[in-house]
Design a protein around this motif. Structure first.
Motif, mmCIF file in Angstrom:
data_model
loop_
_atom_site.group_PDB
_atom_site.id
_atom_site.type_symbol
_atom_site.label_atom_id
_atom_site.label_comp_id
_atom_site.label_asym_id
_atom_site.label_seq_id
_atom_site.Cartn_x
_atom_site.Cartn_y
_atom_site.Cartn_z
ATOM 1 N N PHE A 459 0.834 -1.196 0.000
ATOM 2 C CA PHE A 459 0.000 0.000 0.000
ATOM 3 C C PHE A 459 0.876 1.255 0.000
ATOM 4 N N TRP A 469 -2.123 2.055 6.212
ATOM 5 C CA TRP A 469 -3.242 1.370 6.861
ATOM 6 C C TRP A 469 -4.579 1.743 6.203
ATOM 7 N N ALA A 470 -4.701 2.975 5.754
ATOM 8 C CA ALA A 470 -5.952 3.390 5.111
ATOM 9 C C ALA A 470 -6.248 2.520 3.894
ATOM 10 N N GLY A 471 -5.228 2.227 3.096
ATOM 11 C CA GLY A 471 -5.411 1.325 1.962
ATOM 12 C C GLY A 471 -5.588 -0.116 2.394
ATOM 13 N N GLU A 473 -6.951 -1.255 5.172
ATOM 14 C CA GLU A 473 -8.267 -1.504 5.768
ATOM 15 C C GLU A 473 -9.296 -1.851 4.689
ATOM 16 N N GLU A 474 -9.300 -1.063 3.631
ATOM 17 C CA GLU A 474 -10.238 -1.334 2.533
ATOM 18 C C GLU A 474 -9.950 -2.685 1.896
ATOM 19 N N TRP A 475 -8.679 -2.987 1.730
ATOM 20 C CA TRP A 475 -8.291 -4.263 1.124
ATOM 21 C C TRP A 475 -8.706 -5.440 2.000
ATOM 22 N N ARG A 477 -11.108 -5.579 4.337
ATOM 23 C CA ARG A 477 -12.558 -5.724 4.516
ATOM 24 C C ARG A 477 -13.253 -6.283 3.282
ATOM 25 N N ALA A 478 -12.561 -6.270 2.151
ATOM 26 C CA ALA A 478 -13.143 -6.871 0.953
ATOM 27 C C ALA A 478 -13.272 -8.385 1.105
ATOM 28 N N ARG A 483 -7.792 -12.696 3.766
ATOM 29 C CA ARG A 483 -6.692 -11.733 3.635
ATOM 30 C C ARG A 483 -6.006 -11.492 4.982
ATOM 31 N N THR A 525 -10.216 1.513 13.813
ATOM 32 C CA THR A 525 -9.781 2.018 12.509
ATOM 33 C C THR A 525 -8.302 2.353 12.634
ATOM 34 N N SER A 527 -5.829 3.348 10.778
ATOM 35 C CA SER A 527 -5.255 4.570 10.222
ATOM 36 C C SER A 527 -5.541 5.770 11.122
#
Length: 546
Positions: A459, A469-471, A473-475, A477-478, A483, A525, A527
């Motif tokens: 990321f 971490w912001a990237g 987290e999205e990755w 949770r998919a 993962r 969260t 990030s």
């Protein structure tokens, strides 16, 4: 070669970029993970990628350019010494270079500097043949081309061209005609060499609609060259720093400076243009790097072949004296005894120097045994060499240098490879992951992405841990069930509980944790948590208090 993996500093970064070139077919601009890598130009990574295309094995290919550059530098030093003083002096110059600590150490590392030294030595070889042997525009053009290649390899490849100044001053003093035409040859050759990489990059930056290419060109051509020299932001050292480098990394030759300096002065007073050109250029290089606030020991390495060339005609006379012979004997004896003392420390002390090193680097027992074997081989063989060659200081130094780098290559470096290269850590990560799991990395190091057995998502590298971490987290949770993240202890937020995170070991001065995607909760969260911790100054090391 083939016995160790790329290890910090720098080696994993360059191999990672070279591997991406081979895998993707994109050779113009190197990458580090998903980001463009704008700290160094591409030619050295080209050399590693081409080596892999030739041999098909990264463990060999990543070291091959440095090996060939080191051998080429030895040949050029020998050949220039042969042409300026004779065959015997050429051999002495090459052996003196081989026996210097910094040269051997750098030739066995997969860093840019050894390739740079080859190009600067080739440039000096062409220029000095034209100036001091006989006018030869072909070798002058080759030297200028090498200077241009060196400049796009690591910025300072143009330095050999400064040798014109001390040569010109020496010619004026001797009242000899200084007719050496070829300025246009220098210019054309230099521009051709530099244009091999610079022109395609500038054209790509100009024509590409991608703003990252323009940012890359600005970073590599402006900030990482001129700004880095004038206003360095790291490796800040005092003006006298390189005197310390000469006194340590240029051993054992530095021990002979009390005899070399007055001998050089006598040669200069007699008007020896060869010595004046070589030593004058070395002084210019020393002043050039000392003027910049940012200094590293490898910066001065391009001057070392010239120093050995200037010293070679004097070494035979110096080594006939008892003082220099005793100093060189003491140097070999000291290194041999230090190796044996470290061996003894590792065998009998549970909390000694070697034991602390093993704990800090997480060196396993088998590798520790190999390390101790290397120390023992170096120490015992060194004392045997002293017994056999104590009356021949020059031969002793050359033989001990060969012994030192053989023990280093066969035993010492392989012993440190598994822990230093992150191969050991990534093998542990692979053992913990489910077979169908996908891996991502936060606050990662290049060697971890390089050694990852399965494809790994990143990321960004230059971004802050919170931004990574912001990237992540999205990755996560998919597909939280499939993962996982490998995270440095320093980047783990407090809101993540220890039980879901698995400790996988210590590497590169940090603890590393494997985190399943299911560990993320709506209340955590990372990030935002990291940003809050940074603002409040709270620590987030998993090993303390959690």
């Amino acid at each position: 070669m083939g016995l160790r993996d790329p290890s910090p500093p720098d080696e994993p970064r360059f191999v990672l970029a070279a591997k991406h070139m081979v895998d993707s077919g994109e050779w113009l601009v190197p990458r580090r993970g998903r980001e463009l890598y704008a700290h160094k130009p591409a030619p050295f990574m080209w050399a590693q990628a081409l080596a892999y295309e030739a041999v098909g094995n990264w463990r060999i290919a990543f070291l091959l350019p440095s090996l060939l550059a080191g051998l080429g530098t030895l040949f050029l030093t020998w050949d220039l010494g042969r042409r300026l003083w004779g065959r015997r002096i050429g051999c002495v110059a090459g052996l003196a270079l081989f026996a210097t600590l910094q040269f051997g150490l750098q030739a066995k590392r997969a860093q840019i500097d050894m390739l740079l030294v080859f190009f600067t030595t080739l440039a000096l070889w062409g220029l000095l043949r034209h100036l001091l042997e006989s006018p030869n525009r072909r070798v002058l053009g080759l030297g200028a081309f090498a200077a241009g290649l060196g400049t796009v390899t690591k910025g300072v490849g143009f330095l050999p061209l400064l040798a014109w100044l001390p040569w010109w001053l020496a010619q004026r003093r001797s009242a000899r005609p200084a007719a050496r035409a070829g300025g246009w040859v220098l210019l054309v050759g230099f521009l051709a060499g530099a244009g091999v990489w610079a022109v395609p990059v500038l054209v790509a930056a100009w024509t590409s609609p991608d703003p990252s290419m323009k940012a890359y060109a600005a970073e590599i051509f402006l900030r990482q060259t001129g700004e880095r020299y004038v206003s360095a932001w790291h490796h800040i050292r005092p003006a006298w720093y390189y005197l310390q480098v000469i006194a340590t990394l240029w051993l054992p030759g530095a021990l002979l400076l009390p005899w070399l300096l007055p001998a050089w002065w006598r040669r200069l007073r007699r008007g020896d243009a060869r010595q004046a050109t070589l030593l004058g250029w070395v002084v210019l290089v020393l002043l050039f790097f000392s003027a910049s606030p940012g200094k590293r020991e490898v910066y001065l390495l391009p001057a070392l072949p010239a120093v050995c060339l200037a010293a070679a005609p004097l070494l035979a006379g110096i080594l006939r004296r008892p003082g220099p012979r005793r100093l060189l004997l003491g140097y070999v004896c000291t290194l041999s005894l230090v190796a044996l003392l470290l061996l003894f420390d590792g065998l009998v002390r549970d909390a000694g120097i070697v034991a602390r090193l093993a704990e800090r680097r997480d060196i396993r027992s088998a590798d520790l045994g190999l390390l101790l074997a290397g120390l023992g081989a170096l120490g015992i063989s060194g004392l045997l060499l002293i017994a056999g060659l104590r009356q021949r200081a020059g031969a002793l130094i050359v033989a001990f240098s060969a012994l030192l780098w053989t023990c280093y290559g066969l035993l010492l470096a392989p012993a440190l490879s598994a822990s230093g290269s992150a191969r050991q850590l990534m093998a542990e990560v692979e053992a913990r992951l489910p077979q169908d799991a996908r891996l991502g990395m936060v606050a990662w190091r290049e060697q971890m992405l390089l050694q990852s057995i399965r494809p790994a998502a990143d990321f960004g590298f230059s971004r802050s841990p919170a931004a990574q971490w912001a990237g992540a987290e999205e990755w996560l949770r998919a597909e939280p069930g499939q993962r996982w993240l490998l995270v440095a202890g320093a980047a783990m937020p407090v809101c993540l509980a220890v039980p879901p995170a698995q400790s996988v070991g210590r590497s590169n001065r940090d603890d590393w944790w494997l985190l399943p995607g299911s560990a993320l909760t709506p209340d955590c969260t990372p990030s935002e948590q990291l940003q809050d911790e940074r603002r409040s100054g709270a620590g987030h090391d998993l090993k303390q208090g959690r």
